[in-house]
Design an enzyme around this catalytic site. Sequence first.
Site, PDB file in Angstrom:
ATOM      1  N   ASP A  15       4.352  13.830 -58.087  1.00 14.78           N
ATOM      2  CA  ASP A  15       5.764  13.668 -57.707  1.00 14.78           C
ATOM      3  C   ASP A  15       5.962  13.489 -56.205  1.00 14.78           C
ATOM      4  O   ASP A  15       7.086  13.224 -55.758  1.00 14.78           O
ATOM      5  CB  ASP A  15       6.573  14.912 -58.137  1.00 14.78           C
ATOM      6  CG  ASP A  15       6.912  14.909 -59.623  1.00 14.78           C
ATOM      7  OD1 ASP A  15       6.796  13.831 -60.259  1.00 14.78           O
ATOM      8  OD2 ASP A  15       7.289  15.966 -60.142  1.00 14.78           O
TER       9      ASP A  15
ATOM     10  N   LYS B 262      14.620  17.005 -56.812  1.00 17.41           N
ATOM     11  CA  LYS B 262      14.924  15.826 -57.653  1.00 17.41           C
ATOM     12  C   LYS B 262      15.275  16.282 -59.052  1.00 17.41           C
ATOM     13  O   LYS B 262      14.928  17.389 -59.470  1.00 17.41           O
ATOM     14  CB  LYS B 262      13.740  14.842 -57.702  1.00 17.41           C
ATOM     15  CG  LYS B 262      12.439  15.384 -58.321  1.00 17.41           C
ATOM     16  CD  LYS B 262      12.331  15.267 -59.840  1.00 17.41           C
ATOM     17  CE  LYS B 262      11.062  15.907 -60.366  1.00 17.41           C
ATOM     18  NZ  LYS B 262      11.060  16.350 -61.727  1.00 17.41           N
TER      19      LYS B 262
HETATM   20  O1  C5P Z   1       0.257  15.661 -60.439  1.00 14.85           O
HETATM   21  P1  C5P Z   1       0.491  17.110 -60.562  1.00 14.85           P
HETATM   22  O2  C5P Z   1      -0.586  17.924 -59.864  1.00 14.85           O
HETATM   23  O3  C5P Z   1       1.836  17.534 -60.143  1.00 14.85           O
HETATM   24  O4  C5P Z   1       0.373  17.449 -62.094  1.00 14.85           O
HETATM   25  C1  C5P Z   1       0.240  18.765 -62.575  1.00 14.85           C
HETATM   26  C2  C5P Z   1      -0.332  18.724 -63.975  1.00 14.85           C
HETATM   27  O5  C5P Z   1       0.629  18.153 -64.881  1.00 14.85           O
HETATM   28  C3  C5P Z   1      -1.572  17.882 -64.127  1.00 14.85           C
HETATM   29  O6  C5P Z   1      -2.736  18.626 -63.840  1.00 14.85           O
HETATM   30  C4  C5P Z   1      -1.506  17.488 -65.594  1.00 14.85           C
HETATM   31  O7  C5P Z   1      -1.946  18.552 -66.410  1.00 14.85           O
HETATM   32  C5  C5P Z   1      -0.015  17.328 -65.836  1.00 14.85           C
HETATM   33  N1  C5P Z   1       0.447  15.938 -65.668  1.00 14.85           N
HETATM   34  C6  C5P Z   1       0.116  14.993 -66.639  1.00 14.85           C
HETATM   35  N2  C5P Z   1       0.534  13.707 -66.492  1.00 14.85           N
HETATM   36  C7  C5P Z   1       1.302  13.336 -65.435  1.00 14.85           C
HETATM   37  C8  C5P Z   1       1.651  14.285 -64.448  1.00 14.85           C
HETATM   38  C9  C5P Z   1       1.209  15.584 -64.606  1.00 14.85           C
HETATM   39  O8  C5P Z   1      -0.568  15.307 -67.623  1.00 14.85           O
HETATM   40  N3  C5P Z   1       1.711  12.076 -65.329  1.00 14.85           N
END
Ligand code: C5P
Length: 281
Positions: free
Chosen positions: A133, A8
Amino acid sequence: MEVFANAKINLSLDVLGVREDGYHEVRMLMQSIGLADRITLDPIPSGIMLHTNRSYLPCDARNLAYRAAELFLKETNTSSGVKMNIIKKIPVSAGLAGGSTDAAAVLVGLNQLFGTKLSRRRLCELGGTLGSDIPFCILGGTALATGRGEQIHRLPPLPKVYLVLVKPPISISTPKIYTALDQQEIACHPDTDALIEKIKARDVSGLAQEMVNVLEPVCETFEPRISELREKLLSCGAIGARMSGSGPTVFGIFETYEQAARAADAFRGRGDEVIVTSTRR
Ligand code: C5P
């Protein structure tokens, strides 16, 4: 069974604040693209086996695709196991959801392979517990993502346009980018509602010119070439150019394949990964 896991780009990315759970409240316009990893899934008597064509990627629970298989088998009480082989084409740690889309494709693929009939909604709920995501990667197309990115509101498809992706040879972790964002004021937010209207009106050039990613100036403090790459894409004929996700990949939007292919040639041979692809419904 073979499944494809599409990458994406973020047509825009806004951060509204920090949530109580530590995540950031976002409003992102997401777009599936043709670039994809290929994954084969084969049932085995028990356990999870994972191979990839990238020796530096972990093949155990540190890999999101492995965790997706683990979660799926547990959720569906499936006693057999699965052998997975991932042929990666999507650059890793690039802001293109490469890991998330592999996990999404594993959830969707295993649901088909084992005939377990979990709804898309349930697959998105499961995926959302693994990564913000993943629900978008399950649904694909064009969408607004809110919450921490896991709430998906589908939008009408964009007319097909061509993309040049340029990924500098650095990787910066997403948490590091979000932490750095917290230390500074956001100077320019996207007008997400206006961008949604442009998507509904199929006005790609209006959309391309007004895309904003609030993480881009933050990533630029680690990789100053981002603005240089964006400007070069524009001077090579892109109707708009931005960084995707938490970077560092920069993409340019082109109206024809020929324009995109010609522009891509101007970026090769400098150590960056350069890919020509297109948007996907
Ligand atoms: O959700 P995901 O595991 O992909 O996110 C990785 C990291 O990115 C999270 O641990 C956080 O530190 C940051 N993040 C965030 N806010 C979001 C998505 C991700 O702070 N909406």
